[in-house]
Write a protein that holds these residues in place. Structure first.
Motif: not given
Ligand SMILES: Cc1ncc(COP(=O)(O)O)c(C=O)c1O
Length: 467
Positions: A139, A143, A166, A239, A274-275, A301
């Protein structure tokens, strides 16, 4: 109380472990403790361990430890094993690809699996425009590459990020990350040209959730216009639901206004999914709930059923702005990881795991609201799909209660349920179950969570937790 059975660990094998919580020793058991001693002598303390339980095998929604305990996994290795651990389709795809070839380096001699994953990313990510994708290992690397691409495409230096964000642990992504300890402490100097705006965090917005979206947007626009210069900003990285920052769902409308501001000023919007990506939130990508079509999307992920892979997907003209050989890396888009990703994406589609994420919310949200009704320390319930959290506070209804979180997590682990913490203040309990988790297993895990809260709050310590 979970039943404590006598007997040794089941022999290791390829069979799917029984989908049932079962403890044969205390957690952690003696073998895990032995391995923990070896780990302490061999691995630096800087690489943390949330739960000192060593895993021997895993499948579906459970982990079997080296002592033979079967634990319910409500964390998915931080939102990774969405299709289940060691999902048979992923295992076969990995074995089949590994037997053919394990590596060539896509930049030297390419292979179809990489292209296949990119085609799927181009199809599945939000936005009806023409896209391109590139693959990386993690991840953070996704970024980093999104920022490189945005800078190359715009010729501008600055990056705007948000409080509680994050984005990883490399120098640039650590700089983009908001939280100082543990992520940044001692690791400066940080990368230049990174600016941070407030996040529209409804529960903690000073004038209340109703005014949150408008006021947060005004502060963002003011920061960019007066302190950075809109014509200096390459990209805004955000995010669509903040992960490590505590599952903060931005106040409705905030991200849409940020996206409009970006479009008006030639700033690229990077959604760090990513999450949140690959069905986790009850849609393929969480940006969809916000009504935004980001210029670039980062993924990792849940993309490859537990194999390491990340991606950057974006508008064709933006992605193609980088000169030949400006992007890449030795292992990026490894063929075994690509085979795993194709199998995992097929499974998300054929088993409607996006719908399963919504079903998990239907089952779990009422339970979390029940906790909030019974315990004033559970002050906020939030999230989407299978990405759900509660924020824990003291007697004043606001002061973060990290000790209560630690106590609840410890009690859950002792009963064989893995639940994760998060949040800038270390006071958010988050649920990230595999999307394939059986309903009985999920409900058993939630029963344990209920009991852990009741026990933790029955003691004098947390009942009086206050400022
Ligand atoms: C939103 C987000 N971005 C980036 C990262 C970094 O990913 P990785 O740990 O694979 O480098 C994470 C990891 O938790 C994340 O949640």
């Amino acid at each position: 109380m979970v039943q404590i059975l006598s007997g040794a660990a089941s022999p290791p094998g390829t069979d799917r472990p029984e989908q049932r919580r079962q403890l044969v020793t205390a957690v952690p058991g003696p073998r895990s403790q032995e391995l923990m001693a070896r780990r302490t002598a061999a691995v630096p303390a800087g690489v943390g361990t949330a739960l000192p339980v060593f895993v021997e095998r895993a499948g579906g929604g459970v982990l079997v430890d080296v002592d033979g305990n079967t634990l319910i996994d409500l964390g998915s290795g931080i939102a990774v094993t969405s299709v289940g651990n060691a999902a048979p389709a992923v295992v076969s795809a990995v074995a089949e690809q590994a037997a053919r070839f394990t590596h060539t380096c896509f930049m030297i001699t390419p292979y179809a699996g990489y292209v296949e994953v990119c085609e799927r990313l181009n199809r599945l990510t939000p936005g009806g425009f023409e896209k391109r994708s590139m693959l990386v290992n993690s991840g953070a690397e996704a970024v980093e590459n999104a920022v490189k691409i945005a800078r190359a495409a715009t010729g501008r230096p600055a990056v705007v990020v948000f409080e509680h964000g994050y984005h990883g642990r490399t120098l640039l992504t650590m700089t983009l990350t908001a939280k100082y300890r543990p992520y940044k402490a001692g690791f400066g100097p940080y990368a230049p040209e990174v600016y941070r705006a407030p996040m529209a965090y409804p529960f903690r917005w000073p004038s209340g959730p109703q005014r949150c979206a408008d006021e947060a947007y005004e502060r963002f626009a003011d920061l960019v216009s007066t302190q950075v210069g809109a014509d200096q900003v390459a990209c805004v990285v955000v995010e669509p639901i903040q992960g490590e920052g505590g599952f903060v769902v931005p106040a409705p409308g905030f991200l849409r206004r940020v996206a409009e501001f970006c479009a008006a000023h030639g700033i690229l919007l990077v959604a760090d999914e990513v999450q949140t990506g690959f069905g986790r939130t009850g849609d393929w990508f969480a940006s969809t709930f916000e009504g935004i079509e980001p210029d670039l999307v980062t993924t990792a992920k849940g993309i490859a059923g537990g194999m390491p892979l990340g991606g950057v997907t974006g508008r064709a003209e933006v992605m193609d702005a980088v000169h030949v050989s400006g992007l890449g890396g030795t292992f990026g888009g490894n063929p075994v990881s690509c085979a795993a990703a194709v199998a995992a994406i097929d499974m998300i589609e054929s088993e409607d795991l996006v719908g399963r994420a919504r079903r998990i919310a239907e089952l779990a949200l009422p339970r979390l609201h029940g906790l909030a009704e019974r315990h004033p320390q559970v002050a906020d319930v939030r999230g989407r799909g299978a990405m759900l959290a509660v924020e824990l506070v003291g007697a004043d209804g606001r002061t973060p209660a990290p000790a209560l979180l630690a106590d609840v997590l410890r009690r859950c682990a002792a009963e064989g349920v893995i639940v994760l913490g998060a949040g800038t203040y270390g006071n958010v309990l988050r649920l990230l179950p595999p999307l394939v988790i059986g309903e009985d297993l999920l409900l058993d895990g939630l029963d344990v969570l209920d009991a852990a809260f009741a026990a933790a709050l029955a003691g004098p310590v947390h009942r009086s937790t206050g400022p």
